[in-house]
Design an enzyme around this catalytic site. Structure first.
Site, PDB file in Angstrom:
ATOM      1  N   LEU A 128       0.828  -1.142   0.152  1.00 14.49           N
ATOM      2  CA  LEU A 128       0.080  -0.134   0.133  1.00 14.49           C
ATOM      3  C   LEU A 128       0.691   1.261  -0.057  1.00 14.49           C
ATOM      4  O   LEU A 128       1.732   1.415   1.194  1.00 14.49           O
ATOM      5  CB  LEU A 128      -0.975  -0.053   1.197  1.00 14.49           C
ATOM      6  N   ASP A 129       0.619   2.169  -0.937  1.00 16.94           N
ATOM      7  CA  ASP A 129       1.284   3.462  -1.015  1.00 16.94           C
ATOM      8  C   ASP A 129       2.822   3.480  -0.856  1.00 16.94           C
ATOM      9  O   ASP A 129       3.354   4.460  -0.677  1.00 16.94           O
ATOM     10  CB  ASP A 129       0.880   4.444   0.135  1.00 16.94           C
ATOM     11  N   ALA A 130       3.210   2.269  -1.594  1.00 18.50           N
ATOM     12  CA  ALA A 130       4.718   1.943  -1.349  1.00 18.50           C
ATOM     13  C   ALA A 130       5.191   1.991  -3.009  1.00 18.50           C
ATOM     14  O   ALA A 130       6.332   1.553  -3.099  1.00 18.50           O
ATOM     15  CB  ALA A 130       5.131   0.871  -0.580  1.00 18.50           C
TER      16      ALA A 130
END
Lengths: 287, 287, 287, 287
Positions: free
Chosen positions: A230-232
């Site tokens: 996530l969001d990486a």
């Protein structure tokens, strides 16, 4: 606009690569109109974006990929992608309830800013159908149940649509659902998300509230390719705006909207122009 | 420059506070030259900075604090600080091995940008003594052993010096040691640090390397008051600069230096001007 | 650091130039470590910066220029400059009364940020001699009379010194005198000035006062090469900072100082790194 | 949202003004929810924005203006404006052929970002009628002849419409016509324009081409109130974006669009919120 070929490649850096590749183009009467290259000295990797006019190019366009593969890619253990500037990519937009990014994307599309087709908008809510209607673009809604029990089924239907519409890449314009690994694998480095914080600060939900809690003096937005974590994923573009103690979580949300629109659209522009190369969870953004 | 009193206060917001306080100043023939206030509607807190000329003020300067305490602070459960613009604060600088922030601070000091005295520079290394010598400021070195076995002893000696020199606040100009809770308690919200990242991203060691690893497109620097939790104190100022994939950890370090200098100096300026109020691990920065 | 040659060139764009030049380097066993090029499609001009390692290069370093001249420059009507990274350029600083840029330049110099020598500081005032003394750099003062009657004579003396010290380029660090055409001709595109406005706004004297009068919301600083027309030479770098109605001309001067330091130093960095090419009163800044 | 009164005033600075005004509000049981003031020390002028809740305010809303006029304005030679937050201002948009600002304004309007009504869009071209249709807003076209022979007549018709629609202020969203002095007098400091440069640089036509010609490294956009002198009215907001030598006039136009949208919308926001006070061709922007 003359037809051109665009070559994005990377491999281990080795003396003479630029010379060989540019000589190959020139010897075959291709006129190079763009060359940008970059060497990552830490990893010893070489990255290049090359664009040349096809008018007098001696190799037919459907053979170019074979030639590059045979002559260079195998020899140099090179990874490459070949595009043609007259093949217009097809983009699907995913939205939930917030309109600002969607309006911004469609206003650019309508104004002819981008060489792109947008054949469909997909959502988990009916809320933004009126915008799709305003712009005469088909709007598909698949509700996802609170317990996510139908999530797999919904994604199957979505992927079916994406296939049917020959979609090349997805833009999540404040789409408030986590995309499954299955869909990410179908579109590796081809799903662009906008996260409403200056990543890696404030991952996850309600980043403006997190920023307000922490008392930062600047907030940001980040567009990135979606990966399993996530969001990486690889960051494409970021921008920031200054705030003060007078800002509330609500005013941050408002100020952030302008960032989100701009940052998402810049990322989409770079993607459409074939100016992004991804490597080891980072992006090389050619200028 | 005329002598003024500066009042910083906060309390629960209540109808009529501004009127009462300003009336108190005006009735006693103080000419208000600065008033800024702010209401945090979430907590219902009222914050104010007020500055007035003392020339014809009817209350003697050594009684003002008592009056405010009796008339308002007790009644409104108000927290306040009173300063006089002609009392010059005394600042100690802590450094380790990097010179850029120290030079920037001392160049401003020497040029008369700040109403401040700098009676001493403290370090855990000899490296920057030549700069202190250039500016004729006493330079004290206490080495800290690798096992930190003498850390408490060193801090005792430092605090002794700070007392002797009547130091009001500390500036950690890329000081590469963690300040103990004991010293923090001696100088609550009076130790200004510069952290070389856009907090809360990249807390701790080697933030530029962390930033490079993550592939961000913007780096930042953050000045904050030091609290017991590492890099988590109230943020005073932040700024950022755009980077590209071409940057290396080394070029980030270089680009970051300019940020660090500016961001630290802006924080010191605000602190000297008595324009910072801290509340709940955040700062209110009056303009 | 390995010895390298740096080639900056421009000529009319023509198919095959990149290939030819890079082939020349590669065939002679030079390892290209930097290549950036740019085509100005309006003028049909080609610009390139190329850097290669000299370790195994077959052509001796004192013959390289001849070879390039004979093989390419004449044929393509090419303008080029050749540098070697181990030849350290020599820079003279000109100052008047303000210290902030001078401190910033010397702090970087002392910290080893730049591969440069600074053998002298030249001024029309005694004011900043103490800084030169702090850094042990010879400081020369030639006063210029109010009626400018001795200006030519002074510049002759200055140029004599510059020759003696084998100075390659000049940095005007808030030097408040107009440089004569004669000196400009001696150092074409080698005199870097910092102007304290966002050019072309607010040319000439007291730009911060002009900015305040106009009520702008952002101020800037501009570094540029000096040409015969005042504040009109090729722009190297600019930056800005946000202001408000609360700012006074005095606070603009203070805020501007930080801009001036940074913008001037960025320009000096690019110049030292041989990353600037000038053409038609503009700069190409290689990244 | 509770009903509030908003008072914007300025007068010569005098001891006790703040106390008197706030006492007046408090004595009459108004709860002050916003107070910001500013003293221009050069001109000795005092500026204030005050907002208070009307719920228990003892003076009826239609009498407030009279009271302020009688009690303070006459006495202090004060200029003031009184607004009520529940009276929604009515805004007319003027456009020509470019869609980006219009879309941005209407997307915000539709999303409910602003407390404003937009009853009409006025143009000198048919080109953007489809956008007005998308948003169901009446679109009026008056062509202006090349020799401007019908300009006065057209403006008469436009002003008739503005009266009929009870329009409070105009927004020129890349409207490519010069507004006549007559219309400016009808709407003093109530016509917001967006100019596509960083004023005062590049006044007049084709500013992006001018910027490209000059070789600047940053471009900007400026929103300002329209006055009789072209592009010389009080500046409300400015912002900038960094460019490079690789940019063409065409790419500047594209990059500039994003600036124009944002900068115009920020100005409109401030105007709607009654946070702008104009004085001597400058703006005071309350935060």
């Amino acid at each position: 606009m003359k037809p051109t070929a665009i070559l994005l490649l990377h491999c281990l850096d080795k003396q003479g690569i630029i010379t060989e590749i540019t000589k190959f183009i020139t010897d075959n009467k291709g006129n190079i109109v763009y060359l940008d290259q970059y060497v990552d000295n830490q990893d010893g990797m070489f990255f290049m974006r090359l664009e040349w006019e096809l008018d007098n190019f001696l190799i037919p366009r459907d053979k170019i990929s074979d030639y590059i593969d045979t002559l260079y890619a195998k020899r140099y253990e090179m990874t490459f992608n070949l595009y043609f500037n007259d093949v217009v990519p097809r983009m699907a937009i995913f939205v939930s309830k917030m309109s600002h990014c969607l309006y911004d994307l469609l206003a650019r599309y309508k104004a002819g800013e981008w060489r792109v087709e947008i054949p469909c908008i997909i959502s988990n809510h009916e809320d933004l159908r009126y915008i799709a209607d305003q712009f005469n673009i088909p709007y598909y809604v698949w509700s996802i149940k609170k317990d996510h029990s139908n999530k797999e089924e919904v994604e199957q239907a979505e992927m079916e649509l994406l296939r049917k519409e020959r979609i090349n890449f997805l833009v999540l314009a404040r789409y408030m659902q986590i995309v499954s690994d299955n869909m990410i694998e179908q579109f590796p480095n081809h799903i662009i998300n906008i996260h409403h914080s200056f990543l890696p600060a404030f991952v996850g939900a309600k980043p403006y509230h997190q920023a307000w809690e922490r008392g930062v003096k600047i907030i940001g937005a980040t567009s990135h390719y979606v990966t399993a974590e996530l969001d990486a994923g690889p960051i494409i573009e970021q921008d920031v705006v200054r705030i003060t103690h007078k800002d509330t979580p609500e005013s941050l949300v408002l100020k952030g909207r302008d960032l989100e629109k701009i940052v998402l659209s810049r990322a989409v522009t770079k993607h459409i122009e074939r100016k992004i190369l991804t490597y080891h969870n980072k992006t090389i953004i050619f200028s």
